[in-house]
Design a protein around this motif. Structure first.
Motif, PDB file in Angstrom:
ATOM      1  N   ALA A   1     -81.867  -8.169  63.536  1.00  0.00           N
ATOM      2  CA  ALA A   1     -80.649  -8.755  62.984  1.00  0.00           C
ATOM      3  C   ALA A   1     -80.003  -7.849  61.951  1.00  0.00           C
ATOM      4  CB  ALA A   1     -80.963 -10.116  62.364  1.00  0.00           C
ATOM      5  N   GLY A   2     -80.770  -6.963  61.358  1.00  0.00           N
ATOM      6  CA  GLY A   2     -80.228  -6.030  60.368  1.00  0.00           C
ATOM      7  C   GLY A   2     -79.517  -4.839  60.985  1.00  0.00           C
ATOM      8  N   GLY A   3     -79.608  -4.676  62.299  1.00  0.00           N
ATOM      9  CA  GLY A   3     -78.934  -3.581  62.974  1.00  0.00           C
ATOM     10  C   GLY A   3     -79.902  -2.676  63.709  1.00  0.00           C
ATOM     11  N   LEU A   4     -79.470  -1.453  63.917  1.00  0.00           N
ATOM     12  CA  LEU A   4     -80.256  -0.441  64.612  1.00  0.00           C
ATOM     13  C   LEU A   4     -80.772   0.548  63.572  1.00  0.00           C
ATOM     14  CD1 LEU A   4     -81.082   0.973  67.324  1.00  0.00           C
ATOM     15  CD2 LEU A   4     -78.963   2.249  67.108  1.00  0.00           C
ATOM     16  N   HIS A   5     -82.101   0.720  63.501  1.00  0.00           N
ATOM     17  CA  HIS A   5     -82.713   1.612  62.514  1.00  0.00           C
ATOM     18  C   HIS A   5     -83.554   2.647  63.253  1.00  0.00           C
ATOM     19  CE1 HIS A   5     -81.602  -1.369  59.488  1.00  0.00           C
ATOM     20  NE2 HIS A   5     -82.089  -2.256  60.326  1.00  0.00           N
ATOM     21  N   VAL A   6     -83.451   3.894  62.854  1.00  0.00           N
ATOM     22  CA  VAL A   6     -84.231   4.969  63.466  1.00  0.00           C
ATOM     23  C   VAL A   6     -85.109   5.581  62.379  1.00  0.00           C
ATOM     24  CG1 VAL A   6     -84.137   7.162  64.699  1.00  0.00           C
ATOM     25  CG2 VAL A   6     -82.375   5.430  65.104  1.00  0.00           C
ATOM     26  N   TYR A   7     -86.430   5.565  62.604  1.00  0.00           N
ATOM     27  CA  TYR A   7     -87.394   6.117  61.669  1.00  0.00           C
ATOM     28  C   TYR A   7     -88.041   7.347  62.265  1.00  0.00           C
ATOM     29  CZ  TYR A   7     -87.093   1.529  59.436  1.00  0.00           C
ATOM     30  OH  TYR A   7     -86.643   0.403  58.831  1.00  0.00           O
ATOM     31  N   ARG A   8     -88.185   8.410  61.480  1.00  0.00           N
ATOM     32  CA  ARG A   8     -88.929   9.586  61.934  1.00  0.00           C
ATOM     33  C   ARG A   8     -90.407   9.264  61.802  1.00  0.00           C
ATOM     34  NH1 ARG A   8     -87.587  14.299  58.495  1.00  0.00           N
ATOM     35  NH2 ARG A   8     -89.248  13.532  57.197  1.00  0.00           N
TER      36      ARG A   8
END
Length: 132
Positions: free
Chosen positions: A118-125
């Motif tokens: 719900a917070g959006g799209l997150h990309v983590y290394r």
């Protein structure tokens, strides 16, 4: 997509418990059930991706999303990804989907964790300490 094209690949698209349940059945019955599953998958795929989508009150949220994307663009891998993100975005706040992927550049390949919620799209290394 036509009947028979997916028969050998159904294990990629259907839950594994369906195939485990087949193990106890006669060979002829196994074949007829796999053919029936293939027919159903092909029919549903063609209804969703090619047939005209008529808006009704009983239309599922996924069908509404597919309909809106099909009005904008041809259904391909990018559109399917955008539909997944849209579906997660419209889901209850407790829903989240996570994927491990690779981002490629000219000089290196970076493993990442993609989180859609719900917070959006997150990309983590990925690494010892994941970085947003």
């Amino acid at each position: 997509l036509e009947e028979g094209q997916l028969t050998d690949q159904l294990h990629n698209y259907l839950p594994s418990h369906m195939f485990r349940a087949l193990a106890n059945k006669r060979r002829g019955l196994q074949d007829s059930m796999v053919e029936e599953w293939d027919r159903k998958v092909v029919r549903a795929f063609n209804e969703l991706t090619r047939a005209e989508l008529i808006e009704t009150e009983s239309m599922s949220e996924v069908r509404r999303i597919v309909q809106s994307f099909r009005m904008e663009t041809e259904l391909n891998a990018v559109a399917a990804t955008r539909m997944c993100i849209e579906r997660v975005r419209l889901a209850p706040l407790c829903f989240s989907a996570q994927y491990i992927a690779e981002m490629w550049s000219v000089d290196k390949i970076l493993k990442v964790l993609v989180v859609i919620n719900a917070g959006g799209l997150h990309v983590y290394r990925l690494g010892p300490s994941p970085v947003l």
